[in-house]
Each structure stands twice: as structure tokens, then as C-alpha cells.
Design a protein around this motif. Structure first.
Motif, PDB file in Angstrom:
ATOM      1  N   ALA A 111       0.716  -1.460  -0.310  1.00  0.00           N
ATOM      2  CA  ALA A 111      -0.341   0.013   0.032  1.00  0.00           C
ATOM      3  C   ALA A 111       0.593   1.229  -0.185  1.00  0.00           C
ATOM      4  O   ALA A 111       0.254   2.326  -0.125  1.00  0.00           O
ATOM      5  N   VAL A 112       1.404   1.380   0.672  1.00  0.00           N
ATOM      6  CA  VAL A 112       3.245   2.069   0.773  1.00  0.00           C
ATOM      7  C   VAL A 112       3.700   2.435  -0.726  1.00  0.00           C
ATOM      8  O   VAL A 112       3.276   3.467  -1.031  1.00  0.00           O
ATOM      9  N   LEU A 113       3.521   1.758  -1.276  1.00  0.00           N
ATOM     10  CA  LEU A 113       4.240   1.913  -2.796  1.00  0.00           C
ATOM     11  C   LEU A 113       2.857   2.637  -3.379  1.00  0.00           C
ATOM     12  O   LEU A 113       3.439   3.394  -4.597  1.00  0.00           O
ATOM     13  N   ALA A 114       1.835   1.859  -3.404  1.00  0.00           N
ATOM     14  CA  ALA A 114       0.896   2.412  -4.380  1.00  0.00           C
ATOM     15  C   ALA A 114       0.548   3.742  -4.499  1.00  0.00           C
ATOM     16  O   ALA A 114       0.412   5.136  -5.172  1.00  0.00           O
ATOM     17  N   ALA A 115       0.492   3.835  -2.947  1.00  0.00           N
ATOM     18  CA  ALA A 115       0.019   5.271  -2.439  1.00  0.00           C
ATOM     19  C   ALA A 115       0.962   6.485  -2.808  1.00  0.00           C
ATOM     20  O   ALA A 115       1.050   7.544  -3.772  1.00  0.00           O
ATOM     21  N   SER A 116       2.989   6.600  -2.256  1.00  0.00           N
ATOM     22  CA  SER A 116       3.356   6.768  -3.050  1.00  0.00           C
ATOM     23  C   SER A 116       3.689   6.823  -4.528  1.00  0.00           C
ATOM     24  O   SER A 116       4.015   8.563  -4.674  1.00  0.00           O
ATOM     25  N   ARG A 117       3.308   6.458  -5.555  1.00  0.00           N
ATOM     26  CA  ARG A 117       3.084   6.307  -7.078  1.00  0.00           C
ATOM     27  C   ARG A 117       2.532   7.283  -7.118  1.00  0.00           C
ATOM     28  O   ARG A 117       2.191   7.892  -8.329  1.00  0.00           O
ATOM     29  N   TRP A 118       1.010   6.539  -6.343  1.00  0.00           N
ATOM     30  CA  TRP A 118      -0.121   8.135  -6.829  1.00  0.00           C
ATOM     31  C   TRP A 118       0.549   9.099  -6.859  1.00  0.00           C
ATOM     32  O   TRP A 118      -0.179  10.787  -7.223  1.00  0.00           O
ATOM     33  N   PHE A 120       3.178  10.471  -6.970  1.00  0.00           N
ATOM     34  CA  PHE A 120       4.752  11.569  -7.784  1.00  0.00           C
ATOM     35  C   PHE A 120       3.397  11.589  -8.941  1.00  0.00           C
ATOM     36  O   PHE A 120       4.347  12.327  -9.183  1.00  0.00           O
ATOM     37  N   VAL A 121       3.104  10.762  -9.216  1.00  0.00           N
ATOM     38  CA  VAL A 121       2.640  10.817 -10.702  1.00  0.00           C
ATOM     39  C   VAL A 121       0.773  11.615 -10.815  1.00  0.00           C
ATOM     40  O   VAL A 121       0.486  12.503 -11.834  1.00  0.00           O
ATOM     41  N   ASP A 122       0.178  11.504  -9.915  1.00  0.00           N
ATOM     42  CA  ASP A 122      -1.225  12.806  -9.678  1.00  0.00           C
ATOM     43  C   ASP A 122      -1.048  13.635  -9.337  1.00  0.00           C
ATOM     44  O   ASP A 122      -1.722  14.775  -9.271  1.00  0.00           O
ATOM     45  N   ARG A 123      -0.340  13.564  -8.220  1.00  0.00           N
ATOM     46  CA  ARG A 123       0.135  14.895  -7.730  1.00  0.00           C
ATOM     47  C   ARG A 123       1.255  16.060  -7.423  1.00  0.00           C
ATOM     48  O   ARG A 123       1.070  16.832  -6.140  1.00  0.00           O
ATOM     49  N   SER A 124       1.934  15.095  -8.567  1.00  0.00           N
ATOM     50  CA  SER A 124       3.061  16.224  -8.450  1.00  0.00           C
ATOM     51  C   SER A 124       4.335  16.481  -7.168  1.00  0.00           C
ATOM     52  O   SER A 124       5.123  17.357  -7.009  1.00  0.00           O
TER      53      SER A 124
END
Length: 199
Positions: A111-118, A120-124
Motif C-alpha cells: 500500500a505504501v508503494l501504491a500511495a507513493s506512486r500515486w 508522485f504521478v497524480d499529485r506532482s
């Protein structure tokens, strides 16, 4: 903004609401969760109700905090909670806990990896920071498995149950996941060791 739902190989990550109050309340009775997180202790039903009914929806609405319940897709058993709290325009602090019966399965790291990726990609976002009270080795293990760089110990940097405590701090950058940053990153040059002292 509207809440965002994420999925991983094994998890459904969605916002929580009043229907989840009982599950949050029951999970938060775990002494380890109350010992190592900023949840109130003792954790009363009114705390869970306020969390699911006000705190989580308000955070999504005003963009200050993005919170997900971590569920197994079949039956939606709660396996943990994860939140990203905005600390600046380009930085967020991550916090998480796992339910006692589902620990040791790697769900929180996933979950940490998924939220972090989101983030970085979606929230800049260009930096996700992790902090945990010194001694919280399970949280530290999650951060390390997720690829966070441990940066040191901050003195008196968190307050838990009315007491100032030291904490570990680490960070995850977009480049750690093979993603671009919004601006170039220039790390500090490595200082060569002193020939006499090795320091």
C-alpha cells in the motif's frame, strides 16, 4: 477533490466512511497501534466516528490529507489504514498501521508503494517523508522494504501522549521508483573521508 480508489495485486485501497466506523474502532483497540501511532489512547468509539465521518472526508475535500482504508477485495476485511498528509506544495508525510491479524503479509508495504506512486504521478509530489518514533521497528521495516532512504534521527520531533519523543526520518523520491520529478534533483556531493580519521 473527490476520493481516489487504488488497487494493488492484493488490496483495495478506498476512502472510509460511516460504514467502516466499527471496523476502525475494533482495529484501533490493539495496544500496539495505540502505542506507536498518534491515535488517541484510550481509543473511544467517538474517535472512530469522528475519523470516518469528518476527518477523512474533510482531508480529501480540501486536499490536506489523503486517507485510505486497506481492504482485502473479497469480503473487504480491513487490513490497515494509510494516510498522506500534505506538508508543502511538493511534499507529503506518510503514516500507516496494520491490523493485528493481517500483519506480516506485506500488505502495508504494498500500500505504501501504491500511495507513493500515486502521489508522485497524480499529485506532482517530489518527496514522501516517513517518520516513526525511535523503537518502532515494524514501521521502520516497512519503510525500508518500500525503498525509503533512512536519513537519521530527529530529537524531540514528535509528540505522543503528551510527551516529546525522538523519531526516525526517511524519504522516498520519484527517482527511487523510476519516476521523473517535477524539477531536477541535484544531490549533495559526497564528502570524502578524512585520511587521518576516516570521518
Amino acid at each position: 477533490m473527490e476520493p481516489v480508489t487504488l488497487t494493488t495485486g492484493r488490496l483495495l485501497m478506498r476512502t472510509v466512511g460511516p460504514k467502516d466506523t466499527d471496523a476502525v474502532y475494533e482495529a484501533a483497540q490493539d495496544p500496539d497501534i495505540q502505542r506507536w501511532t498518534t491515535l488517541p489512547s484510550p481509543y473511544l468509539y467517538e474517535h472512530a466516528d469522528s475519523f470516518t465521518d469528518q476527518l477523512v472526508p474533510d482531508g480529501w475535500r480540501n486536499g490536506s490529507m489523503f486517507t485510505w482504508g486497506l481492504f482485502l477485495p473479497e469480503g473487504e476485511d480491513l487490513v490497515g489504514m494509510l494516510g498522506l498528509t500534505m506538508r508543502s506544495m511538493s511534499g507529503a508525510e506518510i503514516g500507516f498501521w496494520g491490523t493485528k491479524e493481517h500483519r506480516g503479509n506485506g500488505y502495508i508495504t504494498e500500500a505504501v508503494l501504491a500511495a507513493s506512486r500515486w502521489a508522485f504521478v497524480d499529485r506532482s509530489i517530489d518527496r514522501v517523508e516517513w517518520r516513526a518514533e525511535v523503537g518502532n521497528t515494524p514501521s521502520r521495516a516497512v519503510a525500508q522494504r518500500a525503498g525509503f532512504t533512512l536519513e537519521g534521527t530527529l530529537r524531540s520531533a514528535i509528540v505522543h501522549q503528551g510527551v516529546h519523543r525522538d523519531c526516525w526520518v526517511g524519504s522516498l523520491l520519484p527517482s527511487d521508483l523510476g519516476l521523473p520529478s517535477t524539477a531536477p534533483y541535484l544531490p549533495a556531493p559526497q564528502r570524502p573521508a578524512h585520511p587521518d580519521t576516516g570521518a
